[in-house]
Design an enzyme around this catalytic site. Structure first.
Site, PDB file in Angstrom:
ATOM      1  N   ARG A 111       0.882  -1.185   0.000  1.00 31.43           N
ATOM      2  CA  ARG A 111       0.000   0.000   0.000  1.00 31.43           C
ATOM      3  C   ARG A 111       0.903   1.214   0.000  1.00 31.43           C
ATOM      4  O   ARG A 111       1.702   1.413   0.930  1.00 31.43           O
ATOM      5  CB  ARG A 111      -0.913   0.014   1.222  1.00 31.43           C
ATOM      6  CG  ARG A 111      -1.589   1.360   1.419  1.00 31.43           C
ATOM      7  CD  ARG A 111      -2.643   1.368   2.488  1.00 31.43           C
ATOM      8  NE  ARG A 111      -3.850   0.696   2.043  1.00 31.43           N
ATOM      9  CZ  ARG A 111      -5.049   0.833   2.623  1.00 31.43           C
ATOM     10  NH1 ARG A 111      -5.188   1.614   3.672  1.00 31.43           N
ATOM     11  NH2 ARG A 111      -6.091   0.177   2.161  1.00 31.43           N
ATOM     12  N   HIS A 138      -7.475   0.858  -6.281  1.00 27.65           N
ATOM     13  CA  HIS A 138      -7.710   0.035  -5.089  1.00 27.65           C
ATOM     14  C   HIS A 138      -8.418  -1.252  -5.547  1.00 27.65           C
ATOM     15  O   HIS A 138      -9.608  -1.459  -5.281  1.00 27.65           O
ATOM     16  CB  HIS A 138      -8.552   0.811  -4.075  1.00 27.65           C
ATOM     17  CG  HIS A 138      -8.506   0.267  -2.684  1.00 27.65           C
ATOM     18  ND1 HIS A 138      -7.750  -0.845  -2.325  1.00 27.65           N
ATOM     19  CD2 HIS A 138      -9.116   0.672  -1.541  1.00 27.65           C
ATOM     20  CE1 HIS A 138      -7.912  -1.078  -1.037  1.00 27.65           C
ATOM     21  NE2 HIS A 138      -8.733  -0.185  -0.541  1.00 27.65           N
ATOM     22  N   GLN A 141     -10.445  -3.533  -3.109  1.00 27.55           N
ATOM     23  CA  GLN A 141     -11.736  -2.973  -2.714  1.00 27.55           C
ATOM     24  C   GLN A 141     -12.794  -3.271  -3.776  1.00 27.55           C
ATOM     25  O   GLN A 141     -13.911  -3.681  -3.461  1.00 27.55           O
ATOM     26  CB  GLN A 141     -11.593  -1.454  -2.521  1.00 27.55           C
ATOM     27  CG  GLN A 141     -12.854  -0.782  -2.063  1.00 27.55           C
ATOM     28  CD  GLN A 141     -13.263  -1.222  -0.659  1.00 27.55           C
ATOM     29  OE1 GLN A 141     -12.489  -1.183   0.267  1.00 27.55           O
ATOM     30  NE2 GLN A 141     -14.505  -1.661  -0.505  1.00 27.55           N
ATOM     31  N   ASP A 233     -17.047   7.611  -1.314  1.00 27.78           N
ATOM     32  CA  ASP A 233     -15.783   7.448  -0.580  1.00 27.78           C
ATOM     33  C   ASP A 233     -15.416   8.823  -0.016  1.00 27.78           C
ATOM     34  O   ASP A 233     -16.021   9.839  -0.389  1.00 27.78           O
ATOM     35  CB  ASP A 233     -14.695   6.923  -1.540  1.00 27.78           C
ATOM     36  CG  ASP A 233     -13.343   6.711  -0.849  1.00 27.78           C
ATOM     37  OD1 ASP A 233     -13.317   6.579   0.386  1.00 27.78           O
ATOM     38  OD2 ASP A 233     -12.311   6.684  -1.557  1.00 27.78           O
ATOM     39  N   CYS A 273     -16.580   2.397   0.896  1.00 24.59           N
ATOM     40  CA  CYS A 273     -15.460   1.482   1.158  1.00 24.59           C
ATOM     41  C   CYS A 273     -14.933   1.595   2.576  1.00 24.59           C
ATOM     42  O   CYS A 273     -14.253   0.691   3.053  1.00 24.59           O
ATOM     43  CB  CYS A 273     -14.345   1.740   0.152  1.00 24.59           C
ATOM     44  SG  CYS A 273     -13.711   3.422   0.272  1.00 24.59           S
ATOM     45  N   ARG A 301     -14.398  -7.902   2.338  1.00 22.88           N
ATOM     46  CA  ARG A 301     -12.960  -7.728   2.132  1.00 22.88           C
ATOM     47  C   ARG A 301     -12.224  -9.001   2.557  1.00 22.88           C
ATOM     48  O   ARG A 301     -11.259  -9.425   1.916  1.00 22.88           O
ATOM     49  CB  ARG A 301     -12.425  -6.523   2.943  1.00 22.88           C
ATOM     50  CG  ARG A 301     -12.974  -5.164   2.531  1.00 22.88           C
ATOM     51  CD  ARG A 301     -12.542  -4.783   1.131  1.00 22.88           C
ATOM     52  NE  ARG A 301     -11.108  -4.783   0.970  1.00 22.88           N
ATOM     53  CZ  ARG A 301     -10.290  -3.774   1.290  1.00 22.88           C
ATOM     54  NH1 ARG A 301     -10.791  -2.639   1.756  1.00 22.88           N
ATOM     55  NH2 ARG A 301      -8.982  -3.861   1.092  1.00 22.88           N
TER      56      ARG A 301
HETATM   57  N1   CP Z   1     -11.328   0.377   2.557  1.00 23.38           N
HETATM   58  C1   CP Z   1     -10.073   0.182   2.960  1.00 23.38           C
HETATM   59  O1   CP Z   1      -9.168  -0.129   2.192  1.00 23.38           O
HETATM   60  O2   CP Z   1      -9.896   0.288   4.303  1.00 23.38           O
HETATM   61  P1   CP Z   1      -8.490   0.360   5.058  1.00 23.38           P
HETATM   62  O3   CP Z   1      -7.849   1.671   4.696  1.00 23.38           O
HETATM   63  O4   CP Z   1      -8.881   0.312   6.514  1.00 23.38           O
HETATM   64  O5   CP Z   1      -7.646  -0.806   4.664  1.00 23.38           O
HETATM   65  N1  NVA Z   2      -9.689   7.029  -1.226  1.00 24.25           N
HETATM   66  C1  NVA Z   2      -9.288   6.627   0.097  1.00 24.25           C
HETATM   67  C2  NVA Z   2      -9.557   5.163   0.276  1.00 24.25           C
HETATM   68  C3  NVA Z   2      -9.190   4.617   1.633  1.00 24.25           C
HETATM   69  C4  NVA Z   2      -9.438   3.148   1.742  1.00 24.25           C
HETATM   70  C5  NVA Z   2      -7.819   6.947   0.295  1.00 24.25           C
HETATM   71  O1  NVA Z   2      -7.026   6.739  -0.624  1.00 24.25           O
HETATM   72  O2  NVA Z   2      -7.463   7.411   1.378  1.00 24.25           O
END
Ligand code: CP
Ligand code: NVA
Length: 314
Positions: A111, A138, A141, A233, A273, A301
């Site tokens: 990530r 993502h 997701q 989101d 999400c 998830r």
């Molecule tokens: N939706 C999602 O990816 O959540 P986290 O940031 O908690 O992993």
């Molecule tokens: N769009 C958000 C998603 C978090 C799961 C971010 O990138 O922070």
């Protein structure tokens, strides 16, 4: 449960478009099975002794815990590797990190900010690399979202899905997946917050083959009109905190509230999400109300990430 298909062993999942519609369907079918088996408390130790290395440059609740629990349930283990504690933080290259970690673990999750970092990892690693979220995409997701919509609608083809708000990473992956599956996808975003044109173009090419469609509008009411699924989101993604005040102003009209839900189809559901900013991109009564699929979506998830692991790890 039938055995795990071999088709995707060794493959990366860096973006939705890494996998064909059939391959994504394989993951969704397996996730459904894993969910049922878990409800029966059946042990499925299909990854004994395997290890998932998880590099995080940003915080996570769902992605991290779903993988930690998920791989343990499959008989393996996860290693949480905050990037700040790796030599990456002192300038060791992605190339060298990928080459070394490939000798230790069975798959790598990352990530981070730049999609190019995930792609570099994937280029040099000799094990599967999974994108746990970048500024561009993502894909994990989107798989859980598809599973959740399938559970509700019995399929994906023809479902009208409207994403409201910031045309961000989550929007991009959802759009790519929706287009692969013949869904009718609308992104309703303020001017300046639309999804990247390159992503829209690629999704439209997929939609032309699948019988779906991809539309972008700056009008939230037009976007919500007749939708089966309303999705949103956060307005300020990780790494964008300096823009928060401006974003609150620019995105105000796109809050997923009762008015927007009333524009959608009678059976419309709300998705997010998570994490959510209640009272900003989603109203409290929508998030916790009877139309919300959000908590099922979060649970999924776990099942979809287990499916990805079971499919790609050798
Ligand atoms: N939706 C999602 O990816 O959540 P986290 O940031 O908690 O992993
Ligand atoms: N769009 C958000 C998603 C978090 C799961 C971010 O990138 O922070």
């Amino acid at each position: 449960m039938a055995g795990i298909p071999e088709d995707l062993k060794g493959r990366n999942y860096t973006r939705v478009s890494d996998w064909s519609r059939q391959e994504l369907e394989l993951a969704l079918d397996l996730a459904d099975e894993l969910k049922q088996e878990r409800a029966r408390r059946k042990e499925l130790r299909v990854l004994p002794g395997r290890t998932l290395g998880m590099i995080f440059h940003k915080p996570s609740t769902r992605t991290r815990v779903a993988f930690e629990v998920g791989i343990a349930e499959l008989g393996g283990m996860a290693l949480y590797l905050p990037a700040a504690d790796l030599q990456l933080a002192r300038g060791e290259s992605y190339r060298d990190t990928a080459l070394v970690l490939s000798r230790f673990v069975s798959a790598l999750l990352i990530r981070t900010f730049e999609q190019a970092e995930v792609d570099e990892f994937a280029e040099y690693a000799s094990i599967p690399v999974i994108n746990g979220l970048t500024d561009l995409a993502h894909p994990l997701q989107a798989l859980a979202d598809a599973m959740t919509i399938r559970e509700r609608h019995g399929g994906l083809e023809g479902v009208k899905l409207t994403y409201l708000g910031d045309g961000n990473n989550v929007c991009h992956s959802l759009m790519r997946l929706a287009a692969r599956f013949g869904m009718h996808f609308t992104a309703a975003c303020p001017a300046g917050y639309e999804p990247l044109p390159s992503v829209v173009e690629a999704a439209r090419a997929d939609a032309a083959e699948s019988g779906g469609s991809v539309r972008v509008t700056n009008d939230p009411l037009e976007g919500a009109d007749g939708a089966d699924v309303l999705y949103t989101d956060v307005w300020t993604s990780m790494g964008q905190d300096a823009e928060r005040e401006q974003r609150l102003l620019d995105l105000e009209r796109f809050s997923l509230d009762g008015e927007l839900v009333s524009m959608a189809s009678r059976e419309a559901v709300a998705m997010h999400c998570l994490p959510a900013h209640v009272g900003e991109e989603i109203a409290e009564d929508v998030l916790y109300g009877p139309r919300s699929l959000v908590w099922e979506q979060a649970e999924n998830r776990l099942h979809t990430q287990k499916a990805v692991l079971a499919l790609v790890v050798r």
